[in-house]
Design an enzyme around this catalytic site. Structure first.
Site, PDB file in Angstrom:
ATOM      1  N   GLY A  11      34.127  61.833  12.413  1.00 23.22           N
ATOM      2  CA  GLY A  11      34.832  62.968  11.801  1.00 23.22           C
ATOM      3  C   GLY A  11      36.306  62.662  11.631  1.00 23.22           C
ATOM      4  N   ARG A  72      29.944  57.805   8.414  1.00 24.48           N
ATOM      5  CA  ARG A  72      28.979  57.700   9.506  1.00 24.48           C
ATOM      6  C   ARG A  72      27.993  56.617   9.082  1.00 24.48           C
ATOM      7  NH1 ARG A  72      30.458  63.349  10.228  1.00 24.48           N
ATOM      8  NH2 ARG A  72      31.346  63.440  12.311  1.00 24.48           N
ATOM      9  N   ASP A 103      33.824  60.255  20.166  1.00 24.60           N
ATOM     10  CA  ASP A 103      32.865  59.746  21.147  1.00 24.60           C
ATOM     11  C   ASP A 103      31.830  58.793  20.531  1.00 24.60           C
ATOM     12  OD1 ASP A 103      31.633  60.146  23.926  1.00 24.60           O
ATOM     13  OD2 ASP A 103      29.965  60.593  22.567  1.00 24.60           O
ATOM     14  N   THR A 125      39.933  63.110  17.348  1.00 20.91           N
ATOM     15  CA  THR A 125      38.942  64.122  16.959  1.00 20.91           C
ATOM     16  C   THR A 125      39.561  65.491  17.204  1.00 20.91           C
ATOM     17  OG1 THR A 125      36.946  65.247  17.738  1.00 20.91           O
ATOM     18  CG2 THR A 125      37.864  63.630  19.218  1.00 20.91           C
ATOM     19  N   ASP A 127      38.212  68.100  18.103  1.00 19.13           N
ATOM     20  CA  ASP A 127      37.543  68.876  19.158  1.00 19.13           C
ATOM     21  C   ASP A 127      38.134  68.684  20.562  1.00 19.13           C
ATOM     22  OD1 ASP A 127      35.877  69.839  17.274  1.00 19.13           O
ATOM     23  OD2 ASP A 127      34.130  68.643  17.825  1.00 19.13           O
ATOM     24  N   ASP A 129      37.231  66.536  22.708  1.00 19.87           N
ATOM     25  CA  ASP A 129      36.062  66.455  23.595  1.00 19.87           C
ATOM     26  C   ASP A 129      35.863  65.070  24.200  1.00 19.87           C
ATOM     27  OD1 ASP A 129      35.393  65.211  21.254  1.00 19.87           O
ATOM     28  OD2 ASP A 129      33.438  66.147  21.025  1.00 19.87           O
ATOM     29  N   ARG A 171      31.555  71.986  18.483  1.00 20.73           N
ATOM     30  CA  ARG A 171      30.099  72.060  18.712  1.00 20.73           C
ATOM     31  C   ARG A 171      29.766  71.960  20.188  1.00 20.73           C
ATOM     32  NH1 ARG A 171      27.684  67.904  14.915  1.00 20.73           N
ATOM     33  NH2 ARG A 171      29.587  68.266  13.784  1.00 20.73           N
TER      34      ARG A 171
END
Ligand code: ADP
Length: 319
Positions: A11, A72, A103, A125, A127, A129, A171
């Site tokens: 992403g 991707r 990740d 990212t 996020d 995360d 997510r």
């Protein structure tokens, strides 16, 4: 070491360009040849390596997205794909690789490192995360974008006595929702890591109505539930005028904040310095304000939790 390469993968996140710029310029500063690999691991398998000059990364520090494009690539998840990637790097004389991504991208980077290609990951990212680092590149910008939207939503919520459910990205991690919810004065924050009960949200809304409050904002991380469904449920069970906004991809775009540009510049430069020091198989991160190199294995196996203190604080401040 004479030649290194850099790619962005997974992403996109605002600040990736600042990281690419830092990798290229730090590499050249140290006398290295630096190659850009467009479109992540897919570009690697296609064998498309582009020489990067000082000028090739001029005027990009302020731009969102990534000039190297991102993609991707399913094929790279297989051993044959990884082996082929290694061959392409070796054929081009590359002795070190910087992977800028999240990740998933780090898992690919770890495979390349295990096969013998010194590879350093730079966490990027929106996020936030990734374990073992305070912040990922792009998170601060995404929070800023979302808070600007929520401030606007609050204006209309106040004018019309409405309740708004705002769905933000995240997510698996509720960091965006948590920070945006706290900064935006949300009445409730729903995140995937903390189990919740919509009856509690309703109870809070009703308590607010009872003391004369006419508008509320509920922030939902996409991983905690769909904003549309939650909005419908709340409307049906409270009789309040509930509207839903899904912020979506605007959270990924836009010029990176100064904080993201600084972080990206630090981590991009540090990644190259790690390669020059003979390191590989590590993430270049910043933890407790200090640069740190952490083995991918440790990053993957360290559980990540949302900031419990911030979560409780947001709850306390929205009684
Ligand atoms: P992000 O890096 O943002 O988490 P993805 O999870 O989509 O994004 O991963 C980006 C790319 O990294 C994937 O398309 C794939 O090429 C590679 N990748 C992901 N998981 C693995 C894995 N387990 N092994 C090797 N490569 C992987």
């Amino acid at each position: 070491m004479r030649k290194i390469a850099v790619l962005t993968s997974g992403g996109d996140a605002p600040g990736m360009n600042a990281a690419v710029r830092a990798v290229v310029r730090t590499g050249i500063y140290h006398g290295l040849e630096v190659f850009g690999i467009p479109r992540g691991y897919q570009g690697l398998l296609n064998g498309t390596l582009t020489p990067m000059s000082l000028g090739s990364v001029a005027d990009i520090i302020q731009r969102g997205g990534t000039i190297l494009y991102t993609a991707r690539c399913e094929e790279f998840k297989s051993e044959q794909g990884q082996q082929r990637g290694l061959e392409v790097l070796r054929e081009n004389g590359i002795e070190g690789l910087v992977v800028i991504g999240g990740d998933g991208s780090f898992r690919g980077a770890e495979r390349l490192a295990k096969l013998g290609m010194p590879t350093i990951g730079v966490p990027a990212t929106i996020d936030n995360d990734i374990a073992c680092c305070d912040l990922t590149i792009g998170f601060d910008t995404a929070v800023q974008t979302a808070i600007e939207a929520i401030d606007k939503i609050r204006d209309t919520a106040t004018s019309h006595d409405r309740t708004f459910v705002v769905e933000v990205m995240g997510r698996h991690a509720g960091d965006i929702a948590l920070h945006v919810g706290l900064a935006g004065g949300a009445e409730s924050i729903l995140i995937p890591e903390v189990p919740f009960n919509l009856e509690t949200v309703i109870h809070k809304l009703e308590r607010g109505v009872a003391r004369g409050k006419k508008h509320s904002i509920i922030v939902v991380a996409e991983g905690a539930g769909r904003g549309m469904e939650i909005g419908k449920y709340l409307q049906e069970h409270t009789g309040l005028d509930v509207r839903v906004t899904v912020l979506g991809h605007i959270q990924r775009g836009g010029p990176p904040t100064a904080r993201d540009r600084v972080l990206a510049s630090q981590l991009g430069a540090f990644a190259v310095e790690l390669l020059l020091a003979g390191e590989g198989g590590k993430m270049a991160g910043r933890q407790d304000g200090r640069l740190c190199a952490v083995d991918f294995e440790t990053v993957f196996h360290t559980p990540r939790k949302p900031d419990g203190y911030l979560f409780d604080l947001a709850d306390k401040l929205s009684i």
